[in-house]
Motif scaffolding. Structure first.
Motif, PDB file in Angstrom:
ATOM      1  N   ASN A  36      45.189  15.535  56.393  1.00  0.00           N
ATOM      2  CA  ASN A  36      44.394  16.425  55.550  1.00  0.00           C
ATOM      3  C   ASN A  36      45.335  17.436  54.931  1.00  0.00           C
ATOM      4  O   ASN A  36      46.209  17.966  55.615  1.00  0.00           O
ATOM      5  CB  ASN A  36      43.330  17.154  56.379  1.00  0.00           C
ATOM      6  N   PRO A  37      45.156  17.750  53.667  1.00  0.00           N
ATOM      7  CA  PRO A  37      46.087  18.673  53.003  1.00  0.00           C
ATOM      8  C   PRO A  37      46.085  20.081  53.598  1.00  0.00           C
ATOM      9  O   PRO A  37      47.053  20.811  53.449  1.00  0.00           O
ATOM     10  CB  PRO A  37      45.602  18.685  51.551  1.00  0.00           C
TER      11      PRO A  37
ATOM     12  N   LYS B   8      51.560  18.793  58.542  1.00  0.00           N
ATOM     13  CA  LYS B   8      51.839  17.357  58.721  1.00  0.00           C
ATOM     14  C   LYS B   8      52.120  17.003  60.177  1.00  0.00           C
ATOM     15  O   LYS B   8      51.849  15.893  60.612  1.00  0.00           O
ATOM     16  CB  LYS B   8      52.998  16.936  57.834  1.00  0.00           C
ATOM     17  N   ASP B   9      52.667  17.951  60.943  1.00  0.00           N
ATOM     18  CA  ASP B   9      52.980  17.666  62.342  1.00  0.00           C
ATOM     19  C   ASP B   9      51.856  18.060  63.297  1.00  0.00           C
ATOM     20  O   ASP B   9      52.027  18.044  64.506  1.00  0.00           O
ATOM     21  CB  ASP B   9      54.277  18.361  62.740  1.00  0.00           C
TER      22      ASP B   9
END
Length: 87
Positions: free
Chosen positions: A27-28, A32-33
């Protein structure tokens, strides 16, 4: 029974480890981690439910004029306003 109670009961009855990772698409708005686990989901449910209950309380206050402290005191059989406020 609330949704959070249902979720907690399901976790307990299934013997789910709170550290179990829950796969999710990227999901934006999430780093990311970011790793979502059952513990995070239950905590997030608590936060979101509390936030929305607060919103509903604001609406209720605007309708009936009673504040949360007043309602809690009345539910506990305590006078409102507190007697020590009279002095």
């Amino acid at each position: 029974m609330t949704e959070i109670d249902v979720a907690r009961r399901a976790v307990e009855e299934n013997g789910t480890d709170l550290s179990t990772v829950v796969p999710m698409p990227h999901n934006p708005w999430m780093p990311k981690d970011f790793i979502m686990n059952v513990r995070w989901i239950l905590g997030h449910l608590n936060t979101e439910i509390a936030r929305h209950v607060g919103h509903a309380d604001i609406i209720r206050e605007s309708i009936d004029g009673a504040i949360a402290y007043q309602l809690n005191a009345q539910a506990e059989g305590q006078p409102w306003p507190p007697e020590e406020w009279a002095s």
